[in-house]
Design an enzyme around this catalytic site. Structure first.
Site, PDB file in Angstrom:
ATOM      1  N   HIS A  23      -2.323   3.009  13.017  1.00 42.55           N
ATOM      2  CA  HIS A  23      -3.863   3.041  12.782  1.00 42.55           C
ATOM      3  C   HIS A  23      -4.641   3.949  13.899  1.00 42.55           C
ATOM      4  O   HIS A  23      -5.425   3.596  14.498  1.00 42.55           O
ATOM      5  CB  HIS A  23      -4.367   1.505  12.803  1.00 42.55           C
ATOM      6  CG  HIS A  23      -4.133   0.875  11.777  1.00 42.55           C
ATOM      7  ND1 HIS A  23      -4.296  -0.708  11.608  1.00 42.55           N
ATOM      8  CD2 HIS A  23      -3.761   1.100  10.371  1.00 42.55           C
ATOM      9  CE1 HIS A  23      -4.017  -0.979  10.539  1.00 42.55           C
ATOM     10  NE2 HIS A  23      -3.666  -0.062   9.766  1.00 42.55           N
ATOM     11  N   HIS A  79       0.736  -0.442  -2.122  1.00 41.00           N
ATOM     12  CA  HIS A  79      -0.274  -0.483  -1.357  1.00 41.00           C
ATOM     13  C   HIS A  79      -0.573   1.189  -1.115  1.00 41.00           C
ATOM     14  O   HIS A  79       0.169   1.831  -0.674  1.00 41.00           O
ATOM     15  CB  HIS A  79       0.180  -1.088   0.147  1.00 41.00           C
ATOM     16  CG  HIS A  79      -0.909  -1.082   1.194  1.00 41.00           C
ATOM     17  ND1 HIS A  79      -2.115  -0.979   0.941  1.00 41.00           N
ATOM     18  CD2 HIS A  79      -0.820  -1.448   2.341  1.00 41.00           C
ATOM     19  CE1 HIS A  79      -2.944  -1.070   1.999  1.00 41.00           C
ATOM     20  NE2 HIS A  79      -1.963  -1.369   2.897  1.00 41.00           N
ATOM     21  N   GLU A  81      -2.274   2.549   1.558  1.00 44.13           N
ATOM     22  CA  GLU A  81      -2.284   3.117   2.997  1.00 44.13           C
ATOM     23  C   GLU A  81      -1.216   3.846   3.108  1.00 44.13           C
ATOM     24  O   GLU A  81      -0.119   3.753   2.585  1.00 44.13           O
ATOM     25  CB  GLU A  81      -2.371   1.814   3.953  1.00 44.13           C
ATOM     26  CG  GLU A  81      -2.944   2.279   5.233  1.00 44.13           C
ATOM     27  CD  GLU A  81      -3.196   1.163   6.226  1.00 44.13           C
ATOM     28  OE1 GLU A  81      -2.748  -0.284   5.750  1.00 44.13           O
ATOM     29  OE2 GLU A  81      -3.946   1.349   7.189  1.00 44.13           O
ATOM     30  N   ASP A  83       1.035   4.822   5.297  1.00 43.87           N
ATOM     31  CA  ASP A  83       2.221   4.566   5.793  1.00 43.87           C
ATOM     32  C   ASP A  83       3.186   4.103   4.526  1.00 43.87           C
ATOM     33  O   ASP A  83       4.423   4.189   4.872  1.00 43.87           O
ATOM     34  CB  ASP A  83       2.089   3.509   7.122  1.00 43.87           C
ATOM     35  CG  ASP A  83       1.420   2.316   6.667  1.00 43.87           C
ATOM     36  OD1 ASP A  83       0.185   2.318   5.910  1.00 43.87           O
ATOM     37  OD2 ASP A  83       1.708   1.256   7.080  1.00 43.87           O
ATOM     38  N   HIS A 145      -3.585  -6.579   3.136  1.00 48.65           N
ATOM     39  CA  HIS A 145      -5.096  -6.609   3.740  1.00 48.65           C
ATOM     40  C   HIS A 145      -5.958  -5.620   3.403  1.00 48.65           C
ATOM     41  O   HIS A 145      -6.981  -5.572   4.061  1.00 48.65           O
ATOM     42  CB  HIS A 145      -4.687  -6.335   5.287  1.00 48.65           C
ATOM     43  CG  HIS A 145      -4.062  -5.036   5.539  1.00 48.65           C
ATOM     44  ND1 HIS A 145      -4.606  -4.087   6.565  1.00 48.65           N
ATOM     45  CD2 HIS A 145      -3.085  -4.503   5.028  1.00 48.65           C
ATOM     46  CE1 HIS A 145      -4.036  -3.166   6.752  1.00 48.65           C
ATOM     47  NE2 HIS A 145      -2.982  -3.242   5.964  1.00 48.65           N
ATOM     48  N   ASP A 164       2.698  -5.234   3.072  1.00 47.89           N
ATOM     49  CA  ASP A 164       2.655  -5.520   4.431  1.00 47.89           C
ATOM     50  C   ASP A 164       2.921  -7.183   4.864  1.00 47.89           C
ATOM     51  O   ASP A 164       3.026  -7.273   6.061  1.00 47.89           O
ATOM     52  CB  ASP A 164       0.874  -5.254   4.830  1.00 47.89           C
ATOM     53  CG  ASP A 164       0.873  -3.705   5.071  1.00 47.89           C
ATOM     54  OD1 ASP A 164       1.860  -3.073   5.580  1.00 47.89           O
ATOM     55  OD2 ASP A 164      -0.108  -3.295   4.748  1.00 47.89           O
ATOM     56  N   TYR A 192       1.619  -9.061  14.646  1.00 48.79           N
ATOM     57  CA  TYR A 192       1.116  -8.481  13.471  1.00 48.79           C
ATOM     58  C   TYR A 192       0.003  -9.293  12.716  1.00 48.79           C
ATOM     59  O   TYR A 192      -0.939  -8.793  12.234  1.00 48.79           O
ATOM     60  CB  TYR A 192       2.239  -8.118  12.608  1.00 48.79           C
ATOM     61  CG  TYR A 192       2.411  -7.241  11.203  1.00 48.79           C
ATOM     62  CD1 TYR A 192       2.492  -5.972  11.451  1.00 48.79           C
ATOM     63  CD2 TYR A 192       1.862  -7.808  10.263  1.00 48.79           C
ATOM     64  CE1 TYR A 192       2.279  -5.034  10.248  1.00 48.79           C
ATOM     65  CE2 TYR A 192       1.541  -6.942   8.975  1.00 48.79           C
ATOM     66  CZ  TYR A 192       2.076  -5.601   9.189  1.00 48.79           C
ATOM     67  OH  TYR A 192       1.776  -4.852   7.989  1.00 48.79           O
ATOM     68  N   HIS A 225       7.275  -3.504   6.334  1.00 47.05           N
ATOM     69  CA  HIS A 225       7.790  -3.218   7.903  1.00 47.05           C
ATOM     70  C   HIS A 225       8.608  -4.110   8.215  1.00 47.05           C
ATOM     71  O   HIS A 225       8.525  -5.417   8.138  1.00 47.05           O
ATOM     72  CB  HIS A 225       6.356  -3.156   8.588  1.00 47.05           C
ATOM     73  CG  HIS A 225       5.271  -2.386   8.475  1.00 47.05           C
ATOM     74  ND1 HIS A 225       5.494  -0.704   8.253  1.00 47.05           N
ATOM     75  CD2 HIS A 225       3.825  -2.400   7.742  1.00 47.05           C
ATOM     76  CE1 HIS A 225       4.414  -0.185   7.912  1.00 47.05           C
ATOM     77  NE2 HIS A 225       3.601  -1.178   7.470  1.00 47.05           N
TER      78      HIS A 225
HETATM   79 FE1  FEO Z   1      -1.456  -1.582   5.377  1.00 42.72          FE
HETATM   80 FE2  FEO Z   1       1.596  -0.791   6.342  1.00 42.72          FE
HETATM   81  O1  FEO Z   1      -0.278  -0.528   5.625  1.00 42.72           O
END
Ligand code: FEO
Length: 399
Positions: A23, A79, A81, A83, A145, A164, A192, A225
């Protein structure tokens, strides 16, 4: 690298051993991370999530060693995002027009990131994608999230792809929960949760209850992850239920910053007072300027009571404490008590400002605060020990 996790499912992600900040610079990742991507082959083939943008080229090249890209029928973007969506551009340049399944909010987020009008297929909870035999069932996970977050469940193989949720920033060659150091695994899992999911705890509980009510068998939980939960996969679900319930351990954390050691000496006196009044409570002590802010946040997450100190500088507090309090406010911790302390030379605003910020962050300020003029003398240090004793008794009274 790729490895089969079931007859029909192959991991095709990226282990990022080097990552130390996530982030931007906001989150420390002492153990690196992984970006998990899964290829599900049936009569039809679906690719679930991709990897972070810098690895897009490597990812697509690696994927070509596993499958002819033209054989990918569907892409699932759980998702937006980057990543997880970062390689979509590179991939869709090779296989343009391939349908991208995501939530309606995912369409907005993906368009917002990539400014591309890909072949989006928005889905809702309960929608199914037939792979010929097995199906993917989609479950929206709004605000877990991000607004677009989604899980999907593979029938037949009984796998929950949770994105996530249930993840950790933890690079490991082994990739299964039963093959890694359990202390490391849970240290990263709780960090996390504390740093990313705490504000959404009510939604975590509701989503887990919703999933539990479906009575779906779960053989594997495959987050986006870290490791795959294979041995007793629901152990992490049970942990999440505990963490989401205003989690506290028997712990007090004292956090300070200092200019000429006065506030540090007071912090140490407070710690000795806590210990003298409460021999069983865990006591953690951090200099915020010399410690990792996300590690401190994880200790705050575990605490019943926190004590926060800074000297006054230019009528405010030192910036490491201000940054920490801003982060604590955003994470919306519940059921925690707090107190403030610090040295001053003339104006002395810091203690009052810290207390105000703690209250603003939703913590209950349980002490008027301890202000010490100049460098603390014996009587100021005695007052700090007394503050510690009160905190120790307070922690003992908090079940
Ligand atoms: Fe919310 Fe691993 O990205």
């Amino acid at each position: 690298m790729a490895f089969k996790i079931k007859d029909s499912v192959t991991w095709v992600g990226k282990i990022d051993w080097e990552l130390r900040r996530f982030h931007g610079e906001e989150l420390s990742t002492h153990k690196g991370t992984t970006y998990n991507s899964y290829l599900v082959k049936g009569e039809k083939t679906a690719l679930i999530d991709t990897v972070w943008l810098p690895f897009a080229g490597e990812y697509v090249k690696n994927l070509k060693n596993v499958i002819d890209l033209k054989d990918i029928d569907y892409i699932v973007a759980n998702h937006a995002e980057i990543d997880h969506s970062g390689a979509l551009g590179e991939l869709l340049r090779e296989i343009p027009g391939t349908p991208v399944y995501c939530t309606a909010a995912g369409v907005k987020s993906l368009k917002g990131h990539f400014h591309q009008d890909w072949n989006f297929r928005p889905v809702k909870t309960g929608d199914r994608l037939d792979l010929g035999g097995n199906e993917l069932i989609f479950v929206e996970a709004r605000m877990l999230h991000w607004p677009d977050s989604m899980f999907c469940y593979l029938t037949g193989e009984n796998i929950l792809f949770s994105n996530d949720a249930f993840g950790q920033h933890y690079a490991s060659e082994h990739m299964y929960n039963d093959l890694v150091d359990q202390d490391e695994l849970y240290r990263e899992a709780v960090k996390y949760y504390a740093n990313i999911l705490t504000p959404f705890s009510q939604l975590v509980t509701a989503k887990i209850n919703e999933l539990t009510a479906l009575n779906l068998p779960v053989e594997l939980i495959c987050p986006s992850h870290g490791i795959i939960w294979r041995k007793e996969p629901l152990q992490i679900v049970h942990k999440y239920l505990k963490w989401a319930a205003d989690y506290r351990e028997n712990q007090v954390t004292v956090i300070y910053d200092t200019m000429w050691d006065g506030t540090r000496r007071a912090a140490e006196a407070i710690v000795s007072g806590i210990k003298s009044a409460n021999e069983t409570v865990n006591i953690k002590l951090y200099n915020a300027a010399r410690s990792d802010i996300n590690d401190i946040v994880t200790e705050v997450f575990k605490s019943k009571v926190i004590v926060v100190g800074s000297p006054t500088i230019n009528k405010v507090m030192l910036h490491s404490i201000a940054a920490l309090l801003e982060m604590i406010k955003g994470l919306q911790f519940k059921q925690k008590k707090a107190a403030a302390f610090g040295c001053y030379g003339w104006s002395g605003e810091a203690v009052k400002l810290i207390a105000e910020k703690l209250e603003d962050a939703g913590l209950e300020v349980a002490h008027a605060g301890l202000k010490m003029l100049w460098n603390p003398d014996e009587s100021a240090l005695t007052a700090a020990v007394e503050l510690g004793k009160e905190i120790g008794k307070l922690a003992a009274a908090e079940s």
